[in-house]
Design a protein around this motif. Structure first.
Motif, PDB file in Angstrom:
ATOM      1  N   PRO A  74       0.819  -1.222   0.000  1.00  0.00           N
ATOM      2  CA  PRO A  74       0.000   0.000   0.000  1.00  0.00           C
ATOM      3  C   PRO A  74       0.851   1.271   0.000  1.00  0.00           C
ATOM      4  O   PRO A  74       0.582   2.204  -0.760  1.00  0.00           O
ATOM      5  N   SER A  78       1.122   3.991  -3.066  1.00  0.00           N
ATOM      6  CA  SER A  78       0.694   5.382  -2.865  1.00  0.00           C
ATOM      7  C   SER A  78       1.845   6.344  -3.145  1.00  0.00           C
ATOM      8  O   SER A  78       1.625   7.480  -3.552  1.00  0.00           O
ATOM      9  N   LEU A 120      -5.695  -0.811  -5.407  1.00  0.00           N
ATOM     10  CA  LEU A 120      -4.879   0.277  -4.853  1.00  0.00           C
ATOM     11  C   LEU A 120      -4.309   1.189  -5.942  1.00  0.00           C
ATOM     12  O   LEU A 120      -3.815   2.271  -5.632  1.00  0.00           O
TER      13      LEU A 120
END
Ligand SMILES: NC(=O)c1ccc[n+]([C@@H]2O[C@H](COP(=O)([O-])OP(=O)(O)OC[C@H]3O[C@@H](n4cnc5c(N)ncnc54)[C@H](OP(=O)(O)O)[C@@H]3O)[C@@H](O)[C@H]2O)c1
Length: 216
Positions: A74, A78, A120
């Motif tokens: 994650p 990001s 994601l």
């Protein structure tokens, strides 16, 4: 191709070195470009490789390779920034280590790590590949006793153009690329990694074996 490899560890380093030999330009996207772990692959590859921060690497590449431990996924995605339209090769495996030291997958059967990666990374064309056996086989895919059989590289994804790039990148390293279907097929490819790891441990951590396909 300009290939951003996020993570210059076992997998990222081995793929970067092998693709550089095949003529590709490697941009390692790392958290600390001056860090010791990034230096060996950089030194070995020479001018065809550089190391920059994660978003800078992604901006410069058409193909992005995710090669971080599963718990870091994650954060790593990001940090990548805009991924729309880019091919994102997911090499990770959602491995989970139990208290007794046994390995399993932390998710699977009704979803997969690759489908979580797609969630994601909206807009990225996710392809699962380079996950079903150890990095030693990415570094050197020659098997002297294979009687001409090539090792297979299974991959899956929903975008044909992205899968075409992955097929080429697998062939560049000496693999027989095998398109297994849509991204949901990662539910079958990720357990193959677990099988490979368990066989490797049983055989005294022998990493020098891979999958091949016989047809008639
Ligand atoms: N090992 C294998 O043979 C193999 C084979 C197939 C698939 N896989 C899968 O591939 C993945 C990588 O395995 P590996 O053995 O290459 O791991 P590794 O050697 O531990 O390398 C992981 C790399 O990820 C980087 N990283 C960690 N957190 C990050 C973050 N938040 N943002 C950016 N980079 C981050 C680390 O950078 P730092 O140096 O900064 O910590 C390191 O360079 C795993 O998911 C594994 O399950 C492994």
């Amino acid at each position: 191709m300009n290939i951003a490899i996020i993570g210059a560890g076992n997998v990222g380093g081995a793929l970067g070195k092998a693709w550089a030999k095949a003529g590709h330009t490697i941009i390692f996207g790392v958290r600390n470009p001056g860090h010791g772990k990034t230096q060996p692959p950089l030194a070995e590859i020479g001018t065809a490789a550089s190391a920059v921060l994660v978003p800078d690497a992604v901006r410069r590449a058409e193909v992005v390779v995710l090669a971080t431990p599963w718990p870091a996924v994650p954060d790593a995605i990001s940090a990548m920034g805009e991924l729309r339209g880019k091919t994102l090769i997911d090499c990770t495996n959602p491995l989970s280590l139990a208290g007794d030291g046994s390995l399993s997958l932390s998710l699977g059967s009704t979803t997969s790590g690759a489908e979580e990666v797609e969630r994601l990374a909206p807009g990225a064309n996710v392809v699962k590949a380079f996950n079903t056996y150890g990095w030693e086989n990415f570094a050197d895919s020659s098997y002297p006793n294979s009687a001409g059989l090539k090792p297979v590289m299974f991959y899956c994804g929903d975008d044909d153009a992205a899968k075409g790039q992955v097929s080429q990148l697998a062939a560049d390293l000496g693999f027989e690329p095998v398109d297994t279907g849509g991204l949901g097929m990662a539910r079958s490819l990720e357990p193959m990694a677990l099988l490979w790891i368990r066989l490797s441990i049983r055989d005294g951590r022998n990493a020098n074996f891979t999958w091949a396909r016989l047809t008639r």
